[in-house]
Scaffold this motif. Sequence first.
Motif, PDB file in Angstrom:
ATOM      1  N   ILE B  38       0.877  -1.171   0.000  1.00  0.00           N
ATOM      2  CA  ILE B  38       0.000   0.000   0.000  1.00  0.00           C
ATOM      3  C   ILE B  38       0.919   1.226   0.000  1.00  0.00           C
ATOM      4  CG2 ILE B  38      -1.806   1.255   1.269  1.00  0.00           C
ATOM      5  CD1 ILE B  38      -1.143  -2.280   2.333  1.00  0.00           C
ATOM      6  N   LEU B  46      -4.465   6.669   1.325  1.00  0.00           N
ATOM      7  CA  LEU B  46      -3.871   5.357   1.079  1.00  0.00           C
ATOM      8  C   LEU B  46      -4.337   4.780  -0.250  1.00  0.00           C
ATOM      9  CD1 LEU B  46      -4.611   4.124   4.681  1.00  0.00           C
ATOM     10  CD2 LEU B  46      -2.328   4.589   3.795  1.00  0.00           C
ATOM     11  N   TRP B  48      -4.033   1.101  -2.431  1.00  0.00           N
ATOM     12  CA  TRP B  48      -3.606  -0.288  -2.503  1.00  0.00           C
ATOM     13  C   TRP B  48      -2.902  -0.538  -3.833  1.00  0.00           C
ATOM     14  CZ3 TRP B  48      -5.844  -4.164  -5.805  1.00  0.00           C
ATOM     15  CH2 TRP B  48      -5.340  -5.450  -5.588  1.00  0.00           C
ATOM     16  N   ASN B  51      -1.218  -7.464  -3.997  1.00  0.00           N
ATOM     17  CA  ASN B  51      -0.882  -8.418  -2.948  1.00  0.00           C
ATOM     18  C   ASN B  51      -0.500  -9.766  -3.534  1.00  0.00           C
ATOM     19  OD1 ASN B  51      -3.421  -9.401  -3.624  1.00  0.00           O
ATOM     20  ND2 ASN B  51      -4.421  -8.488  -1.851  1.00  0.00           N
ATOM     21  N   TYR B  59      -2.626 -10.326  -7.055  1.00  0.00           N
ATOM     22  CA  TYR B  59      -3.681  -9.413  -7.497  1.00  0.00           C
ATOM     23  C   TYR B  59      -3.068  -8.014  -7.515  1.00  0.00           C
ATOM     24  CZ  TYR B  59      -6.974 -13.162  -6.417  1.00  0.00           C
ATOM     25  OH  TYR B  59      -7.644 -14.359  -6.383  1.00  0.00           O
ATOM     26  N   PRO B  62      -5.670  -2.334 -10.913  1.00  0.00           N
ATOM     27  CA  PRO B  62      -5.675  -2.113 -12.374  1.00  0.00           C
ATOM     28  C   PRO B  62      -5.017  -0.797 -12.789  1.00  0.00           C
ATOM     29  CG  PRO B  62      -7.798  -2.960 -11.665  1.00  0.00           C
ATOM     30  CD  PRO B  62      -7.019  -2.662 -10.413  1.00  0.00           C
ATOM     31  N   TYR B  95       4.126   1.045   2.158  1.00  0.00           N
ATOM     32  CA  TYR B  95       3.943   0.135   3.275  1.00  0.00           C
ATOM     33  C   TYR B  95       3.762  -1.298   2.771  1.00  0.00           C
ATOM     34  CZ  TYR B  95       2.661   4.249   6.135  1.00  0.00           C
ATOM     35  OH  TYR B  95       2.642   5.444   6.804  1.00  0.00           O
ATOM     36  N   LYS B 100      -5.403 -10.223   7.202  1.00  0.00           N
ATOM     37  CA  LYS B 100      -5.802 -10.972   8.394  1.00  0.00           C
ATOM     38  C   LYS B 100      -6.481 -12.283   7.996  1.00  0.00           C
ATOM     39  CE  LYS B 100      -8.367 -10.149  12.714  1.00  0.00           C
ATOM     40  NZ  LYS B 100      -7.265 -10.286  13.674  1.00  0.00           N
ATOM     41  N   TYR B 104      -7.576 -12.217   0.001  1.00  0.00           N
ATOM     42  CA  TYR B 104      -7.502 -10.758   0.017  1.00  0.00           C
ATOM     43  C   TYR B 104      -8.758 -10.156   0.631  1.00  0.00           C
ATOM     44  CZ  TYR B 104     -10.570 -10.743  -4.127  1.00  0.00           C
ATOM     45  OH  TYR B 104     -11.620 -10.911  -4.997  1.00  0.00           O
ATOM     46  N   THR B 105      -9.782 -10.990   0.840  1.00  0.00           N
ATOM     47  CA  THR B 105     -11.023 -10.516   1.449  1.00  0.00           C
ATOM     48  C   THR B 105     -10.912 -10.487   2.967  1.00  0.00           C
ATOM     49  OG1 THR B 105     -11.849 -12.765   1.240  1.00  0.00           O
ATOM     50  CG2 THR B 105     -12.534 -11.174  -0.456  1.00  0.00           C
ATOM     51  N   HIS B 106      -9.831  -9.900   3.416  1.00  0.00           N
ATOM     52  CA  HIS B 106      -9.586  -9.667   4.835  1.00  0.00           C
ATOM     53  C   HIS B 106      -8.866  -8.338   4.966  1.00  0.00           C
ATOM     54  CE1 HIS B 106     -10.677 -13.621   6.536  1.00  0.00           C
ATOM     55  NE2 HIS B 106     -10.283 -14.089   5.371  1.00  0.00           N
ATOM     56  N   PRO B 107      -9.027  -7.641   6.080  1.00  0.00           N
ATOM     57  CA  PRO B 107      -8.319  -6.375   6.255  1.00  0.00           C
ATOM     58  C   PRO B 107      -6.842  -6.621   6.534  1.00  0.00           C
ATOM     59  CG  PRO B 107      -9.442  -6.977   8.271  1.00  0.00           C
ATOM     60  CD  PRO B 107      -9.844  -7.994   7.249  1.00  0.00           C
ATOM     61  N   PHE B 108      -6.080  -5.520   6.640  1.00  0.00           N
ATOM     62  CA  PHE B 108      -4.659  -5.601   6.948  1.00  0.00           C
ATOM     63  C   PHE B 108      -4.473  -5.474   8.457  1.00  0.00           C
ATOM     64  CE2 PHE B 108      -3.217  -5.528   2.662  1.00  0.00           C
ATOM     65  CZ  PHE B 108      -4.066  -4.689   1.953  1.00  0.00           C
ATOM     66  N   ASP B 109      -3.861  -6.490   9.080  1.00  0.00           N
ATOM     67  CA  ASP B 109      -3.719  -6.440  10.525  1.00  0.00           C
ATOM     68  C   ASP B 109      -2.315  -6.104  11.015  1.00  0.00           C
ATOM     69  OD1 ASP B 109      -3.757 -10.039  11.355  1.00  0.00           O
ATOM     70  OD2 ASP B 109      -2.692  -8.922   9.788  1.00  0.00           O
ATOM     71  N   TRP B 111       1.323  -4.080   9.809  1.00  0.00           N
ATOM     72  CA  TRP B 111       1.914  -3.153   8.851  1.00  0.00           C
ATOM     73  C   TRP B 111       3.391  -2.926   9.172  1.00  0.00           C
ATOM     74  CZ3 TRP B 111      -1.082   0.197   5.363  1.00  0.00           C
ATOM     75  CH2 TRP B 111      -2.460  -0.063   5.394  1.00  0.00           C
TER      76      TRP B 111
END
Lengths: 113, 121
Positions: B38, B46, B48, B51, B59, B62, B95, B100, B104-109, B111
Motif C-alpha cells: 500500500i 492510502l 492499494w 498483494n 492481485y 488495475p 507500506y 488478516k 484478500y477478502t480480509h483487512p490488513f492487521d 503493517w
Amino acid sequence: DIVMTQSPDSLAVSLGERATINCKSSQSVFYSSNNNNYLAWYQQRPGQPPKLLIYWASTRESGVPDRFSGSGSGTDFTLTISSLQAEDVAVYYCQQYYNIPLTFGGGTKVEIK
Amino acid sequence: QVQLQESGPGLVKSSETLSLTCAVSGYSISSGYFWGWIRQPPGKGLEWIGNIYHSGSTYYNPSLKSRVTISVDTSKSQFSLKLSSVTAADTAVYYCARHKGSAYTHPFDYWGQGALVTVSS
C-alpha cells in the motif's frame, strides 16, 4: 471500482465527547452468504502506519479500547469514538475488502477542540 | 509477534524502476495469509498497490497493473515490489502489510513502518 467516501474531512471534538465519522461505499460491501460487511476502519497517528481498529464493520480488533465502535451495513457505515481521548488524535480511514481493487476512503482528521 | 520491515532505495530517478523488499519475522510466509503493498503520497490518503499469496498468486490494482510486479521468496521470508517507469507521482511512503487471513477478502492487521521513496527528475 468501489469508491469510499468519508465525511467529514475533519472534525474537532472536546476531550470526553463523542466523535462520529461516516463512510459511504458506492456499492454494497455486504456478502449475504456469510452475513458479513467487508468494511474495516484504521487509525493513523502522525508518522505512524495505519492501525486496524474495526473489521467486518463492527468487530473490534484485539487490544482496541471499547470506546471505539463500528456500525452500519450495505453502503453506509459509522465509526464512533464514545469519549475522545488525547491519544485518539489521528486520521481515520475506512477500507472495503469486498473486491479488487481494494479501496480506502479519503480519511477523516480528528482533533481536540 | 509478527513484524514487517520495508527496505530499498529512498531515491529513484524518473523513468527507472522502484524496488522494495518486505522482510517478515515472527511468522512464516509459507504458512499462509496474503501479503500486500500500500502506498501513501505525502499528506494524502492510502492506495492499494497489490498483494501476493505464498504460492505466488497475485492481485494488482488495475491502475498500476502494467507497471507492477510483486514476488515472494518464502525461503527468505520476504516479498518484493517492483514499480517500473516511475514519475514524480509515484513519490510516496510505501507500506507492506499482512492480510488478516488467507484471502484478500480480509483487512490488513500487521503493517511495516513504511519506506519513503522519492522520485527525482
